[in-house]
Design a protein around this motif. Structure first.
Motif, short mmCIF file in Angstrom:
data_model
loop_
_atom_site.label_atom_id
_atom_site.label_comp_id
_atom_site.label_asym_id
_atom_site.label_seq_id
_atom_site.Cartn_x
_atom_site.Cartn_y
_atom_site.Cartn_z
N PRO A 68 0.83 -1.22 0.00
CA PRO A 68 0.00 0.00 0.00
C PRO A 68 0.86 1.26 0.00
CG PRO A 68 -0.79 -1.58 1.63
CD PRO A 68 0.52 -2.11 1.13
N ALA A 69 0.32 2.31 -0.60
CA ALA A 69 1.04 3.57 -0.62
C ALA A 69 1.25 4.07 0.81
CB ALA A 69 0.26 4.61 -1.42
N PRO A 70 2.40 4.67 1.09
CA PRO A 70 2.63 5.17 2.45
C PRO A 70 1.65 6.28 2.79
CG PRO A 70 4.32 5.95 0.92
CD PRO A 70 3.52 4.92 0.19
N PRO A 71 1.22 6.36 4.05
CA PRO A 71 0.29 7.43 4.43
C PRO A 71 0.98 8.79 4.36
CG PRO A 71 1.10 6.26 6.36
CD PRO A 71 1.59 5.50 5.17
N LEU A 72 0.18 9.83 4.25
CA LEU A 72 0.73 11.18 4.22
C LEU A 72 1.24 11.56 5.60
CD1 LEU A 72 -1.92 13.16 2.11
CD2 LEU A 72 0.25 12.18 1.35
N ALA A 73 2.36 12.26 5.60
CA ALA A 73 2.88 12.79 6.86
C ALA A 73 1.99 13.93 7.34
CB ALA A 73 4.31 13.28 6.66
N ALA A 74 1.99 14.16 8.65
CA ALA A 74 1.15 15.21 9.22
C ALA A 74 1.50 16.58 8.67
CB ALA A 74 1.27 15.20 10.74
N ASP A 75 2.77 16.77 8.30
CA ASP A 75 3.21 18.06 7.77
C ASP A 75 3.41 18.03 6.26
OD1 ASP A 75 5.37 16.37 7.72
OD2 ASP A 75 6.79 17.80 8.60
N ALA A 76 2.66 17.18 5.55
CA ALA A 76 2.83 17.02 4.11
C ALA A 76 2.56 18.31 3.35
CB ALA A 76 1.92 15.91 3.59
N GLY A 77 1.67 19.15 3.87
CA GLY A 77 1.34 20.40 3.20
C GLY A 77 0.22 20.26 2.20
N PHE A 78 -0.40 19.09 2.16
CA PHE A 78 -1.53 18.87 1.26
C PHE A 78 -2.34 17.69 1.78
CE2 PHE A 78 1.89 16.19 -0.25
CZ PHE A 78 1.28 15.01 -0.63
N SER A 79 -3.54 17.55 1.25
CA SER A 79 -4.41 16.43 1.60
C SER A 79 -4.82 15.70 0.33
CB SER A 79 -5.66 16.93 2.33
OG SER A 79 -6.40 17.82 1.50
N GLU A 80 -5.29 14.47 0.49
CA GLU A 80 -5.78 13.68 -0.64
C GLU A 80 -7.21 13.24 -0.34
OE1 GLU A 80 -1.84 11.57 -2.59
OE2 GLU A 80 -2.83 10.54 -0.92
N ARG A 81 -8.07 13.33 -1.36
CA ARG A 81 -9.44 12.85 -1.17
C ARG A 81 -9.91 12.12 -2.41
NH1 ARG A 81 -11.24 18.58 -1.86
NH2 ARG A 81 -12.58 18.69 -3.71
N GLU A 82 -10.75 11.12 -2.19
CA GLU A 82 -11.30 10.32 -3.28
C GLU A 82 -12.29 11.14 -4.10
OE1 GLU A 82 -10.58 7.20 -4.15
OE2 GLU A 82 -9.22 6.70 -2.48
N VAL A 83 -12.23 10.97 -5.42
CA VAL A 83 -13.17 11.62 -6.33
C VAL A 83 -13.57 10.60 -7.40
CG1 VAL A 83 -12.24 13.94 -5.96
CG2 VAL A 83 -11.30 12.51 -7.79
N GLN A 84 -14.55 10.96 -8.19
CA GLN A 84 -14.97 10.15 -9.32
C GLN A 84 -14.76 10.94 -10.60
OE1 GLN A 84 -16.61 6.89 -9.58
NE2 GLN A 84 -15.65 6.67 -7.56
#
Length: 429
Positions: free
Chosen positions: A122-138
């Motif tokens: 699995p892809a590594p989770p984002l770090a708390a200080d990544a500076g961005f977020s990821e969200r599911e879309v269609q």
């Protein structure tokens, strides 16, 4: 455009019990390991047997040791049932990497599809200080992921368009995820990114038993991705770019022309010549890497060239190549990306690795000549990078794709700087 076994999974009306599909999948693997390829194809559906006869099945299976070494062990099979088919996944542990065998079966436990896919954690989770977020879309019904920088925006954005084959959103190839590296690398530098599973990956049943072309496979969904970004809060609709890798780069000008909402193009390892011209070259290169280009190797390339001639002359409308119908290849053969780009008044960034064995010097020369007088074009050549944008040394090969690596940071930084420097030129939503 890497060589792989990727067969369309055929839709079926019902599923069988858990034990029988798993037994059928394991029996197929028993026969492949034993070299009993004729026996293996006897359990194929008619469509599967036509697409992948015993000789082609043998060629793919017998090529694996050169890429990942000998098969050491099989893992425990697991099963997923859907309304369309029964899918059995069998982990395969090789000397130099792991693959998953994805076996699709119909209601009679016949083999309707097979995909040998790298087993990637699995892809590594984002770090708390990544500076961005990821969200599911269609994206036009396809699962995707939007990486959005922290803050109010509006941010420039990039749609990532895959190379050939049934790619996932990360463009997973071997042990590597080029699109994950690029998407997160750009998002960390203030540029939103949208990546999604390719339709041939997410909905293979849409292509079963019918002709199709590039519009259905790639272009339409990429246009929909641009349209989605144009109405997404936090995105600057005048600064949406398309970054196409390999075949995706070849099609990027057509995507922009169709969309009318694209501010600029990033052509990454994009062929300038037809795909049917590249296939024999790629096979000759790979088969000659060991220094022994045998009579059998020459016959293999000659057969590919024969199939290409049949597709181009239209003598057999039912012809297939690498699992795709003649309609697909004829459509691809009509694409002239250099001419398509010349019709557009858009900024373009061209990226190429010198160790790329899939898109090579004739393509580089064509692009450099075409872009030489274009004041809106920027060109970047990276001596150490391969087709995936990963640094290495010596001749590149398929085996290299199975070695974990990451897209070079300089390439990502060049894209980020170029996108940030572009003013808003796209059309309003």
């Amino acid at each position: 455009m890497a060589r792989h076994l990727a067969l369309l999974l055929l839709s079926m009306a019902s599923v069988a019990s858990a034990a029988e599909p798993q037994q059928a999948a394991m029996r197929l693997l028993d026969r492949l390991e034993a070299g009993q390829f004729d026996e293996a194809t006897r359990d194929f559906t008619p469509e599967m047997a036509k697409a992948i006869p015993a000789d082609k099945l043998a060629a793919v299976w017998n090529a694996l040791p050169a890429q990942v070494g000998a098969l050491k062990q099989r893992g425990q099979p697991r099963q997923a049932d859907t309304e369309a088919h029964t899918l059995v996944v069998v982990p395969l542990h090789f000397e130099r990497g792991d693959l998953n065998a994805l076996v699709s079966l119909d209601q009679r436990d016949r083999i309707a599809g097979l995909l040998l896919q790298p087993a990637v954690p699995p892809a590594p989770p984002l770090a708390a200080d990544a500076g961005f977020s990821e969200r599911e879309v269609q994206v036009a019904g396809l699962p995707g992921l939007l990486a959005l920088p922290d803050g109010a925006g509006p941010f420039p954005a990039v749609v990532l368009v895959h190379g050939s084959g049934p790619q996932d959103r990360d463009e997973t190839i071997g042990a590597n995820r080029p699109f994950l590296d690029v998407a997160r690398g750009l998002a960390a530098q203030g540029i939103a990114t949208l990546r999604y599973d390719k339709r041939t990956r997410a909905r293979p049943q849409d292509f079963s038993g019918r002709d199709f072309g590039l519009d259905e496979e790639t272009i339409g969904d990429a246009v929909a991705a641009v349209a989605l970004l144009a109405v997404t809060p936090g995105i600057d609709p005048r600064r949406i770019h398309v970054m196409g890798h390999s075949q995706g780069g070849m099609l990027a000008p057509r995507i922009a022309a169709r969309s009318g909402k694209v501010a600029g193009l990033v052509l990454w390892a994009a062929p300038a010549r037809p795909l049917l011209d590249l296939l024999p070259e790629q096979n000759r290169y790979l088969l000659s890497l060991d220094g022994d280009y045998s009579a059998e190797d020459r016959a293999h390339v000659a057969e590919i060239e024969r199939q290409i001639r049949v597709i181009r002359d239209g003598s057999d409308p039912s012809a297939r190549l690498i699992g795709a119908p003649a309609s697909y290849w004829r459509d691809a053969d009509r694409v002239n990306p250099v001419a398509d780009l010349a019709k557009l008044d858009l900024p373009v960034l061209w990226l190429q690795g010198e160790r790329d064995f899939q898109v090579t010097r004739p393509d580089w020369d064509l692009w450099k000549k075409a872009l030489a007088g274009n004041g809106k074009a920027a060109l970047r050549l990276y001596p150490a990078l391969n087709h995936l944008g990963i640094a290495g040394s010596g001749p590149s090969s398929l085996a290299e794709y199975h070695q974990p690596g990451h897209v070079d940071g300089r390439l990502i930084a060049d894209v980020a700087a170029w996108v940030r420097a572009r003013p808003g030129t796209g059309a309003s939503p």
